[in-house]
Write an enzyme that holds these catalytic residues in place. Structure first.
Site, PDB file in Angstrom:
ATOM      1  N   VAL A   1     -15.216 -10.687  22.215  1.00  0.00           N
ATOM      2  CA  VAL A   1     -16.201 -11.887  22.031  1.00  0.00           C
ATOM      3  C   VAL A   1     -15.130 -13.171  22.079  1.00  0.00           C
ATOM      4  O   VAL A   1     -13.885 -13.009  21.372  1.00  0.00           O
ATOM      5  CB  VAL A   1     -16.922 -12.121  20.751  1.00  0.00           C
ATOM      6  CG1 VAL A   1     -17.154 -13.465  20.265  1.00  0.00           C
ATOM      7  CG2 VAL A   1     -17.776 -11.083  20.516  1.00  0.00           C
TER       8      VAL A   1
ATOM      9  N   ALA B   1      -8.500  -9.173  16.822  1.00  0.00           N
ATOM     10  CA  ALA B   1      -8.449  -8.016  15.823  1.00  0.00           C
ATOM     11  C   ALA B   1      -7.153  -7.274  16.058  1.00  0.00           C
ATOM     12  O   ALA B   1      -6.480  -7.028  17.122  1.00  0.00           O
ATOM     13  CB  ALA B   1      -9.602  -7.165  15.972  1.00  0.00           C
TER      14      ALA B   1
ATOM     15  N   ASN C   1       0.680  -1.285   0.172  1.00  0.00           N
ATOM     16  CA  ASN C   1       0.101  -0.065  -0.120  1.00  0.00           C
ATOM     17  C   ASN C   1       0.849   1.209  -0.074  1.00  0.00           C
ATOM     18  O   ASN C   1       0.502   2.260  -0.589  1.00  0.00           O
ATOM     19  CB  ASN C   1      -0.998  -0.041   1.239  1.00  0.00           C
ATOM     20  CG  ASN C   1      -1.010  -0.907   1.896  1.00  0.00           C
ATOM     21  OD1 ASN C   1      -0.472  -1.889   1.919  1.00  0.00           O
ATOM     22  ND2 ASN C   1      -2.344  -1.018   2.217  1.00  0.00           N
ATOM     23  N   CYS C   2       1.982   1.231   0.843  1.00  0.00           N
ATOM     24  CA  CYS C   2       2.872   2.412   1.084  1.00  0.00           C
ATOM     25  C   CYS C   2       3.506   2.803  -0.315  1.00  0.00           C
ATOM     26  O   CYS C   2       3.914   4.120  -0.408  1.00  0.00           O
ATOM     27  CB  CYS C   2       3.795   2.149   1.893  1.00  0.00           C
ATOM     28  SG  CYS C   2       2.981   1.248   3.646  1.00  0.00           S
TER      29      CYS C   2
ATOM     30  N   GLY D   1      -4.560  -4.062  13.603  1.00  0.00           N
ATOM     31  CA  GLY D   1      -4.234  -3.264  12.447  1.00  0.00           C
ATOM     32  C   GLY D   1      -4.946  -2.140  12.501  1.00  0.00           C
ATOM     33  O   GLY D   1      -5.690  -1.408  13.348  1.00  0.00           O
ATOM     34  N   ASP D   2      -5.155  -1.459  11.264  1.00  0.00           N
ATOM     35  CA  ASP D   2      -5.812  -0.386  11.042  1.00  0.00           C
ATOM     36  C   ASP D   2      -7.410  -0.199  11.608  1.00  0.00           C
ATOM     37  O   ASP D   2      -7.723   0.844  11.708  1.00  0.00           O
ATOM     38  CB  ASP D   2      -5.993   0.056   9.648  1.00  0.00           C
ATOM     39  CG  ASP D   2      -4.524   0.584   9.171  1.00  0.00           C
ATOM     40  OD1 ASP D   2      -3.436   0.488   9.757  1.00  0.00           O
ATOM     41  OD2 ASP D   2      -4.572   1.005   7.804  1.00  0.00           O
TER      42      ASP D   2
ATOM     43  N   LYS E   1      28.640  16.090  18.116  1.00  0.00           N
ATOM     44  CA  LYS E   1      27.420  16.226  19.022  1.00  0.00           C
ATOM     45  C   LYS E   1      26.129  15.827  18.091  1.00  0.00           C
ATOM     46  O   LYS E   1      25.773  17.087  17.335  1.00  0.00           O
ATOM     47  CB  LYS E   1      27.302  17.680  19.761  1.00  0.00           C
ATOM     48  CG  LYS E   1      28.000  18.053  20.790  1.00  0.00           C
ATOM     49  CD  LYS E   1      28.101  19.386  21.005  1.00  0.00           C
ATOM     50  CE  LYS E   1      29.160  19.728  22.381  1.00  0.00           C
ATOM     51  NZ  LYS E   1      29.268  21.143  22.253  1.00  0.00           N
TER      52      LYS E   1
HETATM   53  P1  FAD Z   1      -5.070  -3.420   5.354  1.00  0.00           P
HETATM   54  O1  FAD Z   1      -3.696  -3.234   4.944  1.00  0.00           O
HETATM   55  O2  FAD Z   1      -5.899  -2.095   4.728  1.00  0.00           O
HETATM   56  O3  FAD Z   1      -5.687  -4.650   4.867  1.00  0.00           O
HETATM   57  C1  FAD Z   1      -7.079  -5.032   5.138  1.00  0.00           C
HETATM   58  C2  FAD Z   1      -7.391  -5.843   3.862  1.00  0.00           C
HETATM   59  O4  FAD Z   1      -8.664  -6.406   4.407  1.00  0.00           O
HETATM   60  C3  FAD Z   1      -7.935  -5.231   2.738  1.00  0.00           C
HETATM   61  O5  FAD Z   1      -7.158  -5.654   1.833  1.00  0.00           O
HETATM   62  C4  FAD Z   1      -9.465  -5.322   2.618  1.00  0.00           C
HETATM   63  O6  FAD Z   1      -9.680  -5.599   1.045  1.00  0.00           O
HETATM   64  C5  FAD Z   1      -9.508  -6.460   3.515  1.00  0.00           C
HETATM   65  N1  FAD Z   1     -11.006  -6.522   3.814  1.00  0.00           N
HETATM   66  C6  FAD Z   1     -11.749  -5.851   4.646  1.00  0.00           C
HETATM   67  N2  FAD Z   1     -12.858  -6.189   4.726  1.00  0.00           N
HETATM   68  C7  FAD Z   1     -12.929  -7.435   4.483  1.00  0.00           C
HETATM   69  C8  FAD Z   1     -13.884  -8.523   4.570  1.00  0.00           C
HETATM   70  N3  FAD Z   1     -15.036  -8.141   5.364  1.00  0.00           N
HETATM   71  N4  FAD Z   1     -13.672  -9.788   4.002  1.00  0.00           N
HETATM   72  C9  FAD Z   1     -12.604  -9.807   3.456  1.00  0.00           C
HETATM   73  N5  FAD Z   1     -11.407  -9.001   3.494  1.00  0.00           N
HETATM   74  C10 FAD Z   1     -11.524  -7.749   3.840  1.00  0.00           C
HETATM   75  N6  FAD Z   1       1.684   3.416   6.623  1.00  0.00           N
HETATM   76  C11 FAD Z   1       2.762   3.321   7.151  1.00  0.00           C
HETATM   77  O7  FAD Z   1       3.171   3.023   8.272  1.00  0.00           O
HETATM   78  N7  FAD Z   1       3.741   4.233   6.190  1.00  0.00           N
HETATM   79  C12 FAD Z   1       3.389   4.504   4.916  1.00  0.00           C
HETATM   80  O8  FAD Z   1       4.245   5.139   4.230  1.00  0.00           O
HETATM   81  C13 FAD Z   1       2.186   4.147   4.551  1.00  0.00           C
HETATM   82  N8  FAD Z   1       1.808   4.631   3.374  1.00  0.00           N
HETATM   83  C14 FAD Z   1       0.396   4.380   2.934  1.00  0.00           C
HETATM   84  C15 FAD Z   1       0.080   4.616   1.503  1.00  0.00           C
HETATM   85  C16 FAD Z   1      -1.153   4.478   1.172  1.00  0.00           C
HETATM   86  C17 FAD Z   1      -1.572   4.810  -0.252  1.00  0.00           C
HETATM   87  C18 FAD Z   1      -1.967   3.487   2.085  1.00  0.00           C
HETATM   88  C19 FAD Z   1      -3.215   3.383   1.517  1.00  0.00           C
HETATM   89  C20 FAD Z   1      -1.809   3.404   3.193  1.00  0.00           C
HETATM   90  C21 FAD Z   1      -0.366   3.376   3.857  1.00  0.00           C
HETATM   91  N9  FAD Z   1       0.050   3.117   4.957  1.00  0.00           N
HETATM   92  C22 FAD Z   1       1.350   3.630   5.278  1.00  0.00           C
HETATM   93  C23 FAD Z   1      -0.902   2.493   6.128  1.00  0.00           C
HETATM   94  C24 FAD Z   1      -0.613   1.019   5.829  1.00  0.00           C
HETATM   95  O9  FAD Z   1      -0.554   0.443   4.573  1.00  0.00           O
HETATM   96  C25 FAD Z   1      -1.522   0.503   6.980  1.00  0.00           C
HETATM   97  O10 FAD Z   1      -1.400   0.871   8.157  1.00  0.00           O
HETATM   98  C26 FAD Z   1      -1.504  -1.204   7.014  1.00  0.00           C
HETATM   99  O11 FAD Z   1      -1.407  -1.634   5.534  1.00  0.00           O
HETATM  100  C27 FAD Z   1      -2.855  -1.632   7.999  1.00  0.00           C
HETATM  101  O12 FAD Z   1      -2.824  -2.960   7.429  1.00  0.00           O
HETATM  102  P2  FAD Z   1      -4.134  -3.867   8.041  1.00  0.00           P
HETATM  103  O13 FAD Z   1      -4.111  -5.192   7.671  1.00  0.00           O
HETATM  104  O14 FAD Z   1      -4.556  -3.396   9.092  1.00  0.00           O
HETATM  105  O15 FAD Z   1      -5.247  -3.209   6.756  1.00  0.00           O
END
Ligand code: FAD
Length: 543
Positions: free
Chosen positions: A271, A276, A41-42, A278-279, A428
């Site tokens: 539950v 859970a 993503n990044c 991540g984001d 320094k």
């Molecule tokens: P995600 O990576 O969002 O993954 C979640 C996945 O779950 C998604 O693919 C989604 O399709 C899937 N999903 C959702 N709901 C369901 C469902 N009901 N059933 C099945 N699948 C589902 N962070 C940094 O620290 N540095 C950076 O430079 C940075 N740059 C970024 C640039 C961009 C353009 C973006 C979009 C994000 C950036 N981030 C950055 C944030 C970072 O990518 C996220 O913090 C990280 O990916 C979070 O991981 P995650 O698994 O929580 O969520």
């Protein structure tokens, strides 16, 4: 044990990989509603800007490759649409086959991430308006910019993704403008740090509309609340993200008011057997407060930890501190820990100091200056730091991130022995310097005043500029008298010791020396402008 994982990117793929490394016995199924898993993503803004040109580089793993390596049943195009916690099963909808089915679990891990907030104003759904979360979004923007190579672009929202997009669109040839509702860009940093960034972006030709709200997008314009219309051939909406947790609404999994999943320090939801990360989760922060920090490092660290917790580890998630870094053309902005705004909101007592330091020995070619804002408790524990500058900001923020994580004091910053040779550093380090300055405050050797205090300087007080005569002539604070530092001892009789003396120099060092001279000559109330005339000028130019 049968483990289901919802989401196939940072948190989801990370937890699957670690679970498998922990045990060959688990049955692991990973559901991803999109086509891609484990993508970068990044890196997406840099593909749009033609900095990354290899499409494949965005995919760290293919579903097949990941499935084979980790013996995980990877199901793409598979959206989890419902959760039945009583029967311990999820309902899955396959977007390719349109088939819906239930899958049971022993343990369920939720990592659905966060999706871009899409405001409701008119025109948000027009064909030239985009958001950026994943690879399909990236290809859509890329297809547009490949067809229309130049023009005007408006980025709505001046956070990390917005600014990265602004840079990359300008790189493609677009004339870029950023609209931001807040008083400054990047919500997690404070105004005076953002001011450096804002001045720099304006110098690079970007137009900024701060404290501005969009009311409508038309095929030609982005319309603001104040009636202004900004021409836009392309619009990127990056006003923040919201937890992608709609499917949990009636599941019994506790969500906060913003839809973020509430977890404890073991990443457990309310539950049984549902976890859970991540984001999508409300993080426990370092200060004990809870907030959402949508960054890759917390998601990855939680993934590893959660896999271990499921395998019996007693470790707990120690909290997030929001360490982040941004490249804006040649400028680097970085933050860790608390900001001044967040400390004020949480009513936490703090002190602050500013330093300008060179990234390496000034005599070695190519030195650049970085501005550090350091926040610490009245007893000296480092609470947060923000840095803006060029080369070397990345390494200093990481040192300060370690300091925040391990609750080092400013005195301990002075003791850090950091690598030095002229091409890399000064003897320094800028972190040592930030520590020295803060330590002087705690020792009572230095007392600061800040640009925001200038309005409170009375006509009966003395505003003393200790820079050279020529620096003074090039620009000074009105009402300031000039006694260059090296003349101060000889001209000390010109100052009345009973008056309050507000001293300033270029960045604070000569002001500090002047303060020491005056203090030791019986002057009781002396204050040195933290950040000096340089910071004052940055703030004054930020209009
Ligand atoms: P995600 O990576 O969002 O993954 C979640 C996945 O779950 C998604 O693919 C989604 O399709 C899937 N999903 C959702 N709901 C369901 C469902 N009901 N059933 C099945 N699948 C589902 N962070 C940094 O620290 N540095 C950076 O430079 C940075 N740059 C970024 C640039 C961009 C353009 C973006 C979009 C994000 C950036 N981030 C950055 C944030 C970072 O990518 C996220 O913090 C990280 O990916 C979070 O991981 P995650 O698994 O929580 O969520």
């Amino acid at each position: 044990m049968k483990i289901l994982v919802v989401g196939g990117v940072a948190g989801g793929a990370g937890v699957c990989a670690r679970l498998r490394r922990n045990s060959e016995q688990f049955q692991i199924i990973m559901f991803e509603k999109g086509e891609y898993i484990s993508f970068a993503n990044c890196g997406l803004p840099y593909y749009i800007g033609d900095v990354i040109t290899d499409k494949c580089a965005l995919q760290i793993q293919t579903p097949q490759g990941f499935g084979k390596r980790f013996n995980v049943d990877v199901r793409t195009f598979s959206e989890v649409v419902e959760l039945d916690t009583t029967l311990k099963r999820v309902k899955v909808y396959n977007h390719q086959t349109q088939v819906e089915y239930w899958e049971s679990y022993d343990k369920l891990i939720l990592s659905p991430g966060a999706k871009p907030i899409t405001p409701k104003f008119a025109g948000a759904d027009l064909a030239h308006v985009f958001t950026l979360r994943n690879i399909p979004d990236t290809y859509k923007i890329k297809e547009f910019t490949d067809k229309q190579k130049t023009g005007t672009a408006v980025v709505i929202g001046g956070g990390y993704i917005g600014i990265e997009m602004a840079e990359n669109l300008q790189h493609l040839g677009y004339q870029v403008q950023i609209v931001e509702a807040n008083t400054h860009l990047i919500a997690s940093i404070d105004l005076e740090v953002a001011a450096h960034l804002q001045n720099y972006l304006r110098e690079r030709g970007l137009k900024l509309f701060l404290k501005s709200r969009v009311t409508e997008i038309t095929p030609e314009f982005v319309c603001l609340e104040n009636g202004e219309k900004i021409a836009a051939d392309l619009v990127i909406m990056s006003i923040g993200v919201q937890a992608d947790t709609g499917f949990l609404k009636n599941s019994g999994v506790a969500l906060n008011a913003l839809g973020q999943i509430i977890v404890d320090a073991n990443l457990r939801t309310n539950v049984q057997d549902v976890y859970a990360l991540g984001d999508a989760v409300e993080h426990l922060c370092f200060t004990g407060a809870k907030r959402n920090i949508p960054l890759a490092s917390p998601a990855n660290r939680q993934a590893r930890l959660l896999a271990d917790i499921i395998c019996g580890s007693k470790q707990q998630y120690p909290g997030s501190q929001g360490t982040a870094i941004l490249k804006a053309f040649d400028l680097v902005v970085a933050v860790t820990g608390e900001s001044e705004e967040s400390l004020q909101q949480n009513k936490i007592n703090y002190l602050k100091s500013y330093t300008y330091s060179a990234n390496h020995a000034r005599y070695y070619p190519g030195a650049s200056t970085m501005f550090i804002k350091l926040l610490y408790t009245p007893t000296g524990v480092v609470l947060g730091a923000q840095i803006v500058g060029g080369t070397g900001v990345d390494k200093r923020i990481d040192v300060l991130a370690s300091a925040v994580r391990h609750q080092l004091t400013v005195q301990e910053l002075t003791e850090l022995e950091l690598a030095y040779a002229p091409p890399f550093n000064s003897a320094k380090d800028p972190v040592n310097m930030a520590g020295y300055v803060a330590e002087n405050v705690l020792l009572g050797k230095s007392k600061f005043f800040y640009p925001e205090d200038l309005a409170r300087v009375q006509t009966t007080d003395i505003l003393l500029d200790v820079r050279s005569k020529s620096e003074y002539q090039q620009g000074h604070l009105s009402a300031a008298i000039n006694i260059p530092l090296d003349d101060l001892r000889g001209r000390i009789a010109e100052l009345e010791p009973h008056k309050k003396i507000f001293i300033y120099c270029a960045v604070g060092l000569r002001g500090y020396i002047a303060q020491r001279i005056l203090q030791q000559n019986g002057f009781i109330e002396t204050y040195n402008l933290s950040g000096g005339y340089e910071l004052y000028s940055v703030l004054a130019s930020n209009k």
